[in-house]
Design a protein around this motif. Sequence first.
Motif, PDB file in Angstrom:
ATOM      1  N   TYR A 121     -19.282  13.537  -0.176  1.00 28.66           N
ATOM      2  CA  TYR A 121     -17.874  13.535   0.205  1.00 28.66           C
ATOM      3  C   TYR A 121     -17.400  12.126   0.554  1.00 28.66           C
ATOM      4  N   LEU A 122     -18.293  11.290   1.099  1.00 22.99           N
ATOM      5  CA  LEU A 122     -17.925   9.924   1.435  1.00 22.99           C
ATOM      6  C   LEU A 122     -17.727   9.081   0.180  1.00 22.99           C
ATOM      7  N   LEU A 123     -18.590   9.268  -0.821  1.00 27.68           N
ATOM      8  CA  LEU A 123     -18.450   8.532  -2.074  1.00 27.68           C
ATOM      9  C   LEU A 123     -17.165   8.926  -2.796  1.00 27.68           C
ATOM     10  N   VAL A 124     -16.846  10.215  -2.762  1.00 26.06           N
ATOM     11  CA  VAL A 124     -15.598  10.668  -3.386  1.00 26.06           C
ATOM     12  C   VAL A 124     -14.398  10.097  -2.643  1.00 26.06           C
ATOM     13  N   SER A 125     -14.475  10.057  -1.328  1.00 31.49           N
ATOM     14  CA  SER A 125     -13.373   9.510  -0.539  1.00 31.49           C
ATOM     15  C   SER A 125     -13.155   8.036  -0.839  1.00 31.49           C
ATOM     16  N   ILE A 126     -14.245   7.298  -1.032  1.00 32.45           N
ATOM     17  CA  ILE A 126     -14.119   5.884  -1.397  1.00 32.45           C
ATOM     18  C   ILE A 126     -13.449   5.750  -2.759  1.00 32.45           C
ATOM     19  N   ALA A 127     -13.910   6.542  -3.723  1.00 29.83           N
ATOM     20  CA  ALA A 127     -13.337   6.473  -5.074  1.00 29.83           C
ATOM     21  C   ALA A 127     -11.851   6.823  -5.066  1.00 29.83           C
ATOM     22  N   LEU A 128     -11.504   7.914  -4.404  1.00 25.96           N
ATOM     23  CA  LEU A 128     -10.106   8.341  -4.351  1.00 25.96           C
ATOM     24  C   LEU A 128      -9.258   7.362  -3.553  1.00 25.96           C
ATOM     25  N   GLY A 129      -9.830   6.821  -2.470  1.00 28.96           N
ATOM     26  CA  GLY A 129      -9.091   5.869  -1.649  1.00 28.96           C
ATOM     27  C   GLY A 129      -8.778   4.591  -2.402  1.00 28.96           C
ATOM     28  N   LEU A 130      -9.749   4.044  -3.123  1.00 30.59           N
ATOM     29  CA  LEU A 130      -9.528   2.800  -3.867  1.00 30.59           C
ATOM     30  C   LEU A 130      -8.586   3.036  -5.050  1.00 30.59           C
ATOM     31  N   PHE A 131      -8.728   4.187  -5.697  1.00 33.63           N
ATOM     32  CA  PHE A 131      -7.803   4.517  -6.789  1.00 33.63           C
ATOM     33  C   PHE A 131      -6.369   4.570  -6.284  1.00 33.63           C
ATOM     34  N   THR A 132      -6.165   5.216  -5.153  1.00 35.19           N
ATOM     35  CA  THR A 132      -4.817   5.350  -4.598  1.00 35.19           C
ATOM     36  C   THR A 132      -4.323   4.041  -4.005  1.00 35.19           C
ATOM     37  N   SER A 133      -5.238   3.192  -3.536  1.00 34.43           N
ATOM     38  CA  SER A 133      -4.822   1.916  -2.939  1.00 34.43           C
ATOM     39  C   SER A 133      -4.078   1.044  -3.936  1.00 34.43           C
ATOM     40  N   ALA A 134      -4.470   1.116  -5.205  1.00 34.49           N
ATOM     41  CA  ALA A 134      -3.784   0.322  -6.223  1.00 34.49           C
ATOM     42  C   ALA A 134      -2.341   0.782  -6.382  1.00 34.49           C
ATOM     43  N   ARG A 135      -2.098   2.066  -6.294  1.00 35.48           N
ATOM     44  CA  ARG A 135      -0.750   2.603  -6.420  1.00 35.48           C
ATOM     45  C   ARG A 135       0.088   2.267  -5.190  1.00 35.48           C
ATOM     46  N   ILE A 136      -0.528   2.394  -4.008  1.00 35.43           N
ATOM     47  CA  ILE A 136       0.188   2.048  -2.786  1.00 35.43           C
ATOM     48  C   ILE A 136       0.478   0.553  -2.746  1.00 35.43           C
ATOM     49  N   ALA A 137      -0.448  -0.263  -3.251  1.00 34.49           N
ATOM     50  CA  ALA A 137      -0.239  -1.713  -3.284  1.00 34.49           C
ATOM     51  C   ALA A 137       1.011  -2.070  -4.077  1.00 34.49           C
ATOM     52  N   GLU A 138       1.225  -1.398  -5.185  1.00 28.94           N
ATOM     53  CA  GLU A 138       2.422  -1.657  -5.980  1.00 28.94           C
ATOM     54  C   GLU A 138       3.685  -1.246  -5.239  1.00 28.94           C
ATOM     55  N   GLN A 139       3.611  -0.170  -4.476  1.00 35.27           N
ATOM     56  CA  GLN A 139       4.765   0.250  -3.698  1.00 35.27           C
ATOM     57  C   GLN A 139       5.062  -0.743  -2.579  1.00 35.27           C
ATOM     58  N   VAL A 140       4.012  -1.234  -1.921  1.00 36.94           N
ATOM     59  CA  VAL A 140       4.195  -2.225  -0.866  1.00 36.94           C
ATOM     60  C   VAL A 140       4.789  -3.505  -1.449  1.00 36.94           C
ATOM     61  N   ARG A 141       4.274  -3.937  -2.588  1.00 36.32           N
ATOM     62  CA  ARG A 141       4.807  -5.141  -3.241  1.00 36.32           C
ATOM     63  C   ARG A 141       6.289  -4.972  -3.560  1.00 36.32           C
ATOM     64  N   ALA A 142       6.638  -3.809  -4.136  1.00 39.35           N
ATOM     65  CA  ALA A 142       8.044  -3.566  -4.484  1.00 39.35           C
ATOM     66  C   ALA A 142       8.914  -3.510  -3.233  1.00 39.35           C
ATOM     67  N   GLY A 143       8.393  -2.926  -2.158  1.00 38.49           N
ATOM     68  CA  GLY A 143       9.169  -2.831  -0.925  1.00 38.49           C
ATOM     69  C   GLY A 143       9.465  -4.194  -0.334  1.00 38.49           C
ATOM     70  N   ILE A 144       8.459  -5.062  -0.301  1.00 40.18           N
ATOM     71  CA  ILE A 144       8.662  -6.407   0.249  1.00 40.18           C
ATOM     72  C   ILE A 144       9.592  -7.223  -0.644  1.00 40.18           C
ATOM     73  N   GLN A 145       9.401  -7.113  -1.942  1.00 41.18           N
ATOM     74  CA  GLN A 145      10.229  -7.904  -2.862  1.00 41.18           C
ATOM     75  C   GLN A 145      11.661  -7.400  -2.946  1.00 41.18           C
ATOM     76  N   SER A 146      11.897  -6.164  -2.488  1.00 38.85           N
ATOM     77  CA  SER A 146      13.267  -5.644  -2.501  1.00 38.85           C
ATOM     78  C   SER A 146      14.085  -6.151  -1.320  1.00 38.85           C
ATOM     79  N   LEU A 147      13.431  -6.784  -0.347  1.00 31.97           N
ATOM     80  CA  LEU A 147      14.150  -7.316   0.807  1.00 31.97           C
ATOM     81  C   LEU A 147      14.971  -8.538   0.411  1.00 31.97           C
TER      82      LEU A 147
END
Length: 261
Positions: A121-147
């Motif tokens: 379950y920990l290995l799956v959580s790492i995989a899912l977390g890193l996969f989702t981090s890339a998507r959240i990173a793009e949202q954070v980038r867009a949010g900051i650049q929209s200011l």
Amino acid sequence: MNLDWSVFCKDTLTGEVAPRCFSFLFGMDPNADPTYLDWLISAWGWTIAVAGLSLVLAMVMGVVIGTMRTLPSKHLVNRLCIAGATAWVELFRNIPLLVQVFLWYHVVPAFFPIMKDFPSYLLVSIALGLFTSARIAEQVRAGIQSLPTGQRNAAIALGMTTTQSYRYVLLPMGMRIIIPPLTSECMNIVKNSSVAFAVSVPELTLFALQAQEETSRGIEIYLAVTGLYMVSAFTVNRIMVWIEKKTRVPGFIAANPSSAH
């Protein structure tokens, strides 16, 4: 079509209807065998645990990587950070999630033997977390650049360092802006946790597959699992909506991201 919901009160070992559906799970009878309802609730707990761990990792890494992608490119160190953050996003965003789960479960431990002792379950959580981090990173980038650029300039004019301008001005505003798309991502991470069945984590999808095979009551089993996924995702949605209302800046309108440079 006859639905038999008593299937959830059946003993998972004997197949007979148990006196109490929750006897094993809640300790009412320590000697009782678990029922399918015990198993279902336990599987729901595993789904929430995997999704929760993944979300924490995804939020931490996503905010860091997304912020790095918006650093001023005047210095060599900043340019290296931007390049590394971009590579991170492209790597984890362009590999299918299930493939990443298998990589973390079968391949990565071969290079780092200590990870062979990590629970699945920990290995799956790492995989899912890193996969989702890339998507959240793009949202954070867009949010900051929209200011509006004036906010960054004002922070610098007040004598703030780059770190301070992000901490006190850019990130607090940028994170407020991205709450709506972040809500969808948080809901997706609950649903994407279903890939954990592939490495035998006893979550809802694995429960559904095995319980349906043992009981031949697929309609009841899958309806119950679907309902729990819906409840989980809807709860996340309501929490995020509440956070959005509490953190909204009255009257603020974000600039077009394309005009933020």
